[in-house]
Design a protein around this motif. Structure first.
Motif, PDB file in Angstrom:
ATOM      1  N   CYS A 134      -7.865   4.217  -0.537  1.00 33.72           N
ATOM      2  CA  CYS A 134      -7.388   2.873  -0.204  1.00 33.72           C
ATOM      3  C   CYS A 134      -6.090   3.005   0.594  1.00 33.72           C
ATOM      4  O   CYS A 134      -5.182   3.727   0.199  1.00 33.72           O
ATOM      5  N   CYS A 159      -2.936   1.326  -1.778  1.00 31.44           N
ATOM      6  CA  CYS A 159      -2.414   1.906  -3.028  1.00 31.44           C
ATOM      7  C   CYS A 159      -2.713   3.404  -3.143  1.00 31.44           C
ATOM      8  O   CYS A 159      -2.273   4.053  -4.080  1.00 31.44           O
ATOM      9  N   CYS A 207      -6.924  -4.138  -4.439  1.00 29.57           N
ATOM     10  CA  CYS A 207      -6.015  -4.531  -3.366  1.00 29.57           C
ATOM     11  C   CYS A 207      -6.580  -5.680  -2.555  1.00 29.57           C
ATOM     12  O   CYS A 207      -5.822  -6.547  -2.108  1.00 29.57           O
ATOM     13  N   CYS A 224      -9.078  -1.004  -1.483  1.00 27.57           N
ATOM     14  CA  CYS A 224      -9.956  -1.026  -2.645  1.00 27.57           C
ATOM     15  C   CYS A 224     -10.152  -2.441  -3.174  1.00 27.57           C
ATOM     16  O   CYS A 224      -9.534  -3.391  -2.678  1.00 27.57           O
TER      17      CYS A 224
HETATM   18 ZN   LIG Z   1      -5.936  -0.224  -3.421  1.00 25.69          ZN
END
Ligand SMILES: [Zn+2]
Length: 156
Positions: free
Chosen positions: A115, A118, A138, A135
């Motif tokens: 991702c 993050c 997120c 992801c």
């Molecule tokens: Zn993420």
């Protein structure tokens, strides 16, 4: 009046049970960190977030397998890895931990893609066409931020 000591004793009992659980999880964490370090040294992974941790606890650690399953959703954050799986049986390349008897661990590469936001790996990266590089957690967060921003614009 007699209720108070009972309630207090009960609360203490629950707290003691809970802190015992966290103490065991701290031991698991220490064992996992050793395995992660070995995987890093072997260049199997670059960092913890690239890892998927497979775990299994046998009868030498009574109740541990159940505890791992109970707290499974918290384990990735505890180990600072992308994914954690509790295997139903040993084998599968799991190696007995040197520090925690009864626990077996295997470090694999995390499933999915990294991702952008993050740095966790997730198989859901790319599923959201609006936020294709992040992801599922997120994309939810970004959608929330965006809707807050639009709400702010609408209000002025
Ligand atoms: Zn993420």
């Amino acid at each position: 009046m007699a209720v108070f000591p009972d309630a207090e004793a009960l609360a203490c009992g629950i707290a003691a049970k809970d802190s015992e659980k966290w103490e065991r999880l701290a031991q698991v964490r220490a064992a996992v960190l050793v395995a992660l370090e070995q995987a890093r040294a072997a260049k199997a992974i670059g960092g913890g977030l690239e890892a998927k941790v497979r775990l299994h606890a046998n009868s030498k650690a009574p109740g541990l397998q159940e505890l791992l399953k109970e707290k499974l959703s918290l384990l990735p954050a505890l180990f600072i890895v992308s994914q954690v799986v509790v295997d139903p049986a040993e084998g599968n390349g799991l190696l007995p931990s040197e520090t925690l008897p009864g626990l077996a661990v295997k470090i694999e590469r995390a499933d999915g893609k990294k991702c952008d936001r993050c740095w966790n790996y997730s198989t859901h990266v790319g599923e959201n066409t609006r936020y294709p590089t992040v992801c599922e957690r997120c994309s939810e967060a970004l959608a929330e931020i965006e809707s807050d921003a639009t709400a702010g614009v609408a209000a002025t």
